[in-house]
Design an enzyme around this catalytic site. Structure first.
Site, PDB file in Angstrom:
ATOM      1  N   GLU A  61       0.847  -1.197   0.000  1.00 40.48           N
ATOM      2  CA  GLU A  61       0.000   0.000   0.000  1.00 40.48           C
ATOM      3  C   GLU A  61       0.883   1.248   0.000  1.00 40.48           C
ATOM      4  OE1 GLU A  61      -3.322   0.345  -0.452  1.00 40.48           O
ATOM      5  OE2 GLU A  61      -2.492   2.348  -0.648  1.00 40.48           O
ATOM      6  N   LYS A 112       8.238  -1.670  -2.442  1.00 35.11           N
ATOM      7  CA  LYS A 112       7.622  -0.921  -1.338  1.00 35.11           C
ATOM      8  C   LYS A 112       8.691  -0.345  -0.419  1.00 35.11           C
ATOM      9  CE  LYS A 112       5.006   0.790   1.709  1.00 35.11           C
ATOM     10  NZ  LYS A 112       4.237   2.008   1.478  1.00 35.11           N
ATOM     11  N   CYS A 150       6.103   4.554   9.471  1.00 33.67           N
ATOM     12  CA  CYS A 150       6.715   3.703   8.452  1.00 33.67           C
ATOM     13  C   CYS A 150       8.105   4.088   7.950  1.00 33.67           C
ATOM     14  CB  CYS A 150       5.775   3.568   7.276  1.00 33.67           C
ATOM     15  SG  CYS A 150       4.330   2.598   7.752  1.00 33.67           S
TER      16      CYS A 150
HETATM   17  P1  NAD Z   1      -2.038  -0.515  12.580  1.00 32.62           P
HETATM   18  O1  NAD Z   1      -1.236  -0.827  13.786  1.00 32.62           O
HETATM   19  O2  NAD Z   1      -2.836   0.736  12.528  1.00 32.62           O
HETATM   20  O3  NAD Z   1      -3.079  -1.717  12.318  1.00 32.62           O
HETATM   21  C1  NAD Z   1      -2.747  -3.065  12.355  1.00 32.62           C
HETATM   22  C2  NAD Z   1      -3.903  -3.834  13.000  1.00 32.62           C
HETATM   23  O4  NAD Z   1      -3.652  -5.235  12.862  1.00 32.62           O
HETATM   24  C3  NAD Z   1      -4.060  -3.568  14.505  1.00 32.62           C
HETATM   25  O5  NAD Z   1      -5.350  -3.047  14.756  1.00 32.62           O
HETATM   26  C4  NAD Z   1      -3.849  -4.951  15.158  1.00 32.62           C
HETATM   27  O6  NAD Z   1      -4.697  -5.180  16.270  1.00 32.62           O
HETATM   28  C5  NAD Z   1      -4.222  -5.882  14.011  1.00 32.62           C
HETATM   29  N1  NAD Z   1      -3.678  -7.229  14.139  1.00 32.62           N
HETATM   30  C6  NAD Z   1      -2.399  -7.611  14.432  1.00 32.62           C
HETATM   31  N2  NAD Z   1      -2.303  -8.953  14.404  1.00 32.62           N
HETATM   32  C7  NAD Z   1      -3.525  -9.438  14.094  1.00 32.62           C
HETATM   33  C8  NAD Z   1      -4.052 -10.732  13.918  1.00 32.62           C
HETATM   34  N3  NAD Z   1      -3.264 -11.811  14.023  1.00 32.62           N
HETATM   35  N4  NAD Z   1      -5.374 -10.874  13.626  1.00 32.62           N
HETATM   36  C9  NAD Z   1      -6.160  -9.784  13.505  1.00 32.62           C
HETATM   37  N5  NAD Z   1      -5.721  -8.514  13.646  1.00 32.62           N
HETATM   38  C10 NAD Z   1      -4.419  -8.342  13.938  1.00 32.62           C
HETATM   39  O7  NAD Z   1      -1.044  -0.599  11.354  1.00 32.62           O
HETATM   40  P2  NAD Z   1      -1.167   0.181   9.946  1.00 32.62           P
HETATM   41  O8  NAD Z   1      -0.666   1.557  10.095  1.00 32.62           O
HETATM   42  O9  NAD Z   1      -2.519  -0.060   9.380  1.00 32.62           O
HETATM   43  O10 NAD Z   1      -0.078  -0.619   9.100  1.00 32.62           O
HETATM   44  C11 NAD Z   1      -0.303  -1.939   8.676  1.00 32.62           C
HETATM   45  C12 NAD Z   1       0.768  -2.313   7.682  1.00 32.62           C
HETATM   46  O11 NAD Z   1       0.662  -1.488   6.524  1.00 32.62           O
HETATM   47  C13 NAD Z   1       2.205  -2.137   8.173  1.00 32.62           C
HETATM   48  O12 NAD Z   1       3.003  -3.156   7.653  1.00 32.62           O
HETATM   49  C14 NAD Z   1       2.621  -0.802   7.582  1.00 32.62           C
HETATM   50  O13 NAD Z   1       4.017  -0.740   7.355  1.00 32.62           O
HETATM   51  C15 NAD Z   1       1.895  -0.804   6.268  1.00 32.62           C
HETATM   52  N6  NAD Z   1       1.582   0.532   5.740  1.00 32.62           N
HETATM   53  C16 NAD Z   1       1.112   1.503   6.572  1.00 32.62           C
HETATM   54  C17 NAD Z   1       0.768   2.757   6.051  1.00 32.62           C
HETATM   55  C18 NAD Z   1       0.251   3.865   6.927  1.00 32.62           C
HETATM   56  O14 NAD Z   1       0.083   4.960   6.430  1.00 32.62           O
HETATM   57  N7  NAD Z   1      -0.006   3.659   8.198  1.00 32.62           N
HETATM   58  C19 NAD Z   1       0.871   2.975   4.674  1.00 32.62           C
HETATM   59  C20 NAD Z   1       1.341   1.956   3.850  1.00 32.62           C
HETATM   60  C21 NAD Z   1       1.685   0.727   4.406  1.00 32.62           C
HETATM   61  C1  UGA Z   2       4.509   7.620   3.756  1.00 36.94           C
HETATM   62  C2  UGA Z   2       4.547   7.565   2.221  1.00 36.94           C
HETATM   63  O1  UGA Z   2       4.371   8.884   1.720  1.00 36.94           O
HETATM   64  C3  UGA Z   2       3.448   6.650   1.683  1.00 36.94           C
HETATM   65  O2  UGA Z   2       3.563   6.540   0.266  1.00 36.94           O
HETATM   66  C4  UGA Z   2       3.611   5.273   2.313  1.00 36.94           C
HETATM   67  O3  UGA Z   2       2.559   4.417   1.883  1.00 36.94           O
HETATM   68  C5  UGA Z   2       3.563   5.403   3.816  1.00 36.94           C
HETATM   69  O4  UGA Z   2       4.614   6.296   4.261  1.00 36.94           O
HETATM   70  C6  UGA Z   2       3.793   4.113   4.524  1.00 36.94           C
HETATM   71  O5  UGA Z   2       4.341   3.183   3.972  1.00 36.94           O
HETATM   72  O6  UGA Z   2       3.398   4.102   5.700  1.00 36.94           O
HETATM   73  P1  UGA Z   2       3.085   8.917   5.579  1.00 36.94           P
HETATM   74  O7  UGA Z   2       4.183   8.509   6.491  1.00 36.94           O
HETATM   75  O8  UGA Z   2       1.695   8.624   5.986  1.00 36.94           O
HETATM   76  O9  UGA Z   2       3.278   8.206   4.144  1.00 36.94           O
HETATM   77  O10 UGA Z   2       3.166  10.476   5.294  1.00 36.94           O
HETATM   78  P2  UGA Z   2       4.174  11.385   4.428  1.00 36.94           P
HETATM   79  O11 UGA Z   2       3.380  12.425   3.767  1.00 36.94           O
HETATM   80  O12 UGA Z   2       5.054  10.577   3.579  1.00 36.94           O
HETATM   81  O13 UGA Z   2       5.040  12.112   5.554  1.00 36.94           O
HETATM   82  C7  UGA Z   2       5.973  11.393   6.352  1.00 36.94           C
HETATM   83  C8  UGA Z   2       6.764  12.373   7.200  1.00 36.94           C
HETATM   84  O14 UGA Z   2       7.662  13.125   6.392  1.00 36.94           O
HETATM   85  C9  UGA Z   2       5.905  13.398   7.942  1.00 36.94           C
HETATM   86  O15 UGA Z   2       6.407  13.611   9.224  1.00 36.94           O
HETATM   87  C10 UGA Z   2       6.047  14.635   7.077  1.00 36.94           C
HETATM   88  O16 UGA Z   2       5.814  15.814   7.789  1.00 36.94           O
HETATM   89  C11 UGA Z   2       7.489  14.516   6.633  1.00 36.94           C
HETATM   90  N1  UGA Z   2       7.799  15.259   5.385  1.00 36.94           N
HETATM   91  C12 UGA Z   2       7.169  14.958   4.238  1.00 36.94           C
HETATM   92  C13 UGA Z   2       8.775  16.247   5.422  1.00 36.94           C
HETATM   93  O17 UGA Z   2       9.382  16.517   6.472  1.00 36.94           O
HETATM   94  N2  UGA Z   2       9.073  16.910   4.271  1.00 36.94           N
HETATM   95  C14 UGA Z   2       8.455  16.640   3.081  1.00 36.94           C
HETATM   96  O18 UGA Z   2       8.787  17.284   2.063  1.00 36.94           O
HETATM   97  C15 UGA Z   2       7.479  15.629   3.075  1.00 36.94           C
END
Ligand code: NAD
Ligand code: UGA
Length: 463
Positions: free
Chosen positions: A159, A218, A274
């Site tokens: 994602e 990713k 992340c």
């Molecule tokens: P999160 O902690 O918000 O959510 C994960 C959920 O999974 C939790 O609610 C937890 O209770 C649940 N969980 C864990 N083990 C489980 C199980 N065995 N059965 C059922 N539920 C279970 O995490 P997130 O921010 O949604 O991130 C999830 C993944 O996506 C991570 O690998 C992260 O790196 C990736 N990711 C996150 C973002 C973001 O913006 N947060 C963006 C891209 C990718």
């Molecule tokens: C980031 C990536 O942008 C997503 O594509 C990815 O899916 C995600 O991580 C993930 O894998 O979790 P996110 O962390 O939600 O998304 O937000 P960003 O907009 O990337 O910002 C990350 C951090 O960098 C923030 O603290 C932001 O303030 C900072 N940032 C961003 C800067 O300091 N300068 C910039 O120019 C841009």
């Protein structure tokens, strides 16, 4: 095969919004998001969702109970599904082998084992979580050795959404990436998942690769994005020492179409759950592959981020005549970026802790982050010697003006839009003199603030 029933394991920042959008765009597909956390599921089923994301609430409300469900009944949802997203957390390990670097894969493994134990028919399993390269192989092995069924296909579909713009990103992604096995069955599984996305994403934006390329893409995407921020932050230090202005430098280099103008905002360092985790994941992978030079190269991105946070605090201390002990300092913004209530790895946490080490008195205002969250984020602060120290040194305010009262310095840590339009004349009147503003996000009108009387300091420019 056409997908009719989707289960998503993990109702977090990714699973919740992603599946809400899928349900919205595919009214004929039943989508059930499951989690082991009862409270989180109750919140998804309530009027107050567990996460704040612009536009999310409206889409949840119009689909929930129709073809979108939130439940803790993992068994039932797995049994019914023909496609299962694994969207659980993959935090950095805090113990044992790979401590502080490797991702903790225990949640991925427990989800895979649950599927293996429960499923009565073959399913498409989709890695949505960010994982190390070859994680799909581990999931396949767990399924193969523990399930009574055969014929599972494991896909990688990372994602790329960013928090604060998740709905916009999901509705209009730059690309959707799907990696799978090169076999006939693998390609059929890729097709089935592509067809779900193609309901609203133009076909040419759905990229398909082999599984390992998808997993590595990713980590690489996040490493490149984080690297850009560390690069501009490194230049911000040079700007402050030379009279150059980092905003002007960003603008000038961003005009080069090969560099581009995005992700060049100097700051107090990147936060979020992340970037650090995924760069460290890549570093660990390179170390494990016996590529120490490559590991070291990417590790610099993290070291520069840490340096930027510390450097910013050192500047605050220096400007406030070398001592902040007992001085009230107001932090505007605790979320790691605007338009989210998420504080995971927020630079605000680090900056607050550094200021507390100097025994400053901290007042925090954030429009979306709850008091409980701030308490929890600062609970392990090393400068607290007893539980009552939090209330002694930290105050959380619900009003930005109240937060500024009698303060020596305002520190902008999050780029919330509302900080730009506050009444700074009024704020100046409320503060101790000289009144300092440290703009760690380069969002304020610095000349206007100077005219009011503020001592202004920003990242990447020395006035
Ligand atoms: P999160 O902690 O918000 O959510 C994960 C959920 O999974 C939790 O609610 C937890 O209770 C649940 N969980 C864990 N083990 C489980 C199980 N065995 N059965 C059922 N539920 C279970 O995490 P997130 O921010 O949604 O991130 C999830 C993944 O996506 C991570 O690998 C992260 O790196 C990736 N990711 C996150 C973002 C973001 O913006 N947060 C963006 C891209 C990718
Ligand atoms: C980031 C990536 O942008 C997503 O594509 C990815 O899916 C995600 O991580 C993930 O894998 O979790 P996110 O962390 O939600 O998304 O937000 P960003 O907009 O990337 O910002 C990350 C951090 O960098 C923030 O603290 C932001 O303030 C900072 N940032 C961003 C800067 O300091 N300068 C910039 O120019 C841009």
């Amino acid at each position: 095969m056409s997908v009719k029933n989707i289960c998503c394991i993990g109702a977090g920042y990714v699973g919740g919004p992603t599946c809400t959008v899928i349900a919205d765009k595919c009214s004929d597909i039943k989508v059930t998001v499951v989690d082991i956390n009862q409270r989180r599921i109750d919140e998804w089923n309530s009027d107050t969702l567990p996460i704040f994301e612009p536009g999310l609430e409206e889409i949840v409300k119009r689909n929930r109970g129709k073809n979108l469900f939130f439940s803790t009944d993992v068994t039932q949802a797995v049994l019914e599904a023909d496609l299962i997203f694994i969207s659980v957390n993959t935090p950095t390990k805090t113990f044992g082998m790979g401590k502080g670097r490797a991702p903790d894969l225990k949640y991925i493994e427990s989800a895979a084992r649950k599927i293996a134990d429960t499923a009565k028919s073959a399913k498409i399993i989709v890695e949505k979580s960010t994982v190390p390269v070859k994680a799909a192989e581990s999931i396949s092995k767990i399924l193969k050795h523990n399930s009574k069924c055969t014929g599972f296909q494991v896909l990688s579909n990372p994602e790329f959404l960013a928090e604060g713009t998740a709905i916009r990103d999901l509705l209009n992604p730059d690309r959707v990436l799907i990696g799978g096995d090169t076999s006939k069955e693998g390609q059929a599984a890729i097709r089935a998942l592509s067809e779900v996305y193609e309901r609203w994403v133009p076909k040419e934006r759905v990229l398909t690769t082999n599984t390992w390329s998808s997993e590595l893409s990713k980590l690489t995407a996040n490493a490149f994005l984080a690297q850009r921020i560390s690069s501009i932050n490194a230049i911000s230090a040079v700007c402050e020492a030379t009279g150059a202005d980092v905003s002007e430098v960003s603008y000038a280099i961003g005009k080069d179409s090969r560099i581009g103008d995005k992700f060049l905002r100097a700051s107090i360092g990147f936060g979020g759950s992340c970037f650090q985790k995924d760069v460290l994941n890549l570093v660990y992978l390179c170390e494990a592959l016996n590529l120490p030079e490559v590991a070291e190269y990417w590790h610099q991105v993290i070291l520069m981020n840490n340096f930027q946070r510390r450097r910013f605090v050192n500047k605050i201390i220096k400007r406030l005549f070398g001592t902040i002990t007992g001085k009230k300092i107001t932090i505007y913004g605790f979320a790691f970026k605007k338009d989210t209530g998420d504080t995971r790895e927020s630079s605000s946490i680090y900056i607050t802790k550094y200021l507390l080490e100097e025994e400053a008195r901290i007042v925090i205002y954030d429009p979306k982050v709850s008091e409980d969250q701030i308490r929890s984020d600062l609970s392990d602060c090393e400068s607290f010697h007893s539980p009552s120290d939090f209330d002694r040194y930290v105050t959380i305010c619900k009003d930005p003006y109240e937060a500024a009262k009698d303060s020596h310095a305002l520190v902008i840590c999050t780029e919330w839009d509302e900080f730009v339009t506050l009444d700074y004349e009024r704020i100046y009147g409320l503060m101790e003199k000289p009144a300092f503003i440290f703009d760690g996000r380069l969002i304020l009108k610095h000349e206007a603030l100077r005219k009011i009387g503020f001592q202004v300091d920003v990242v990447g420019k020395d006035f």
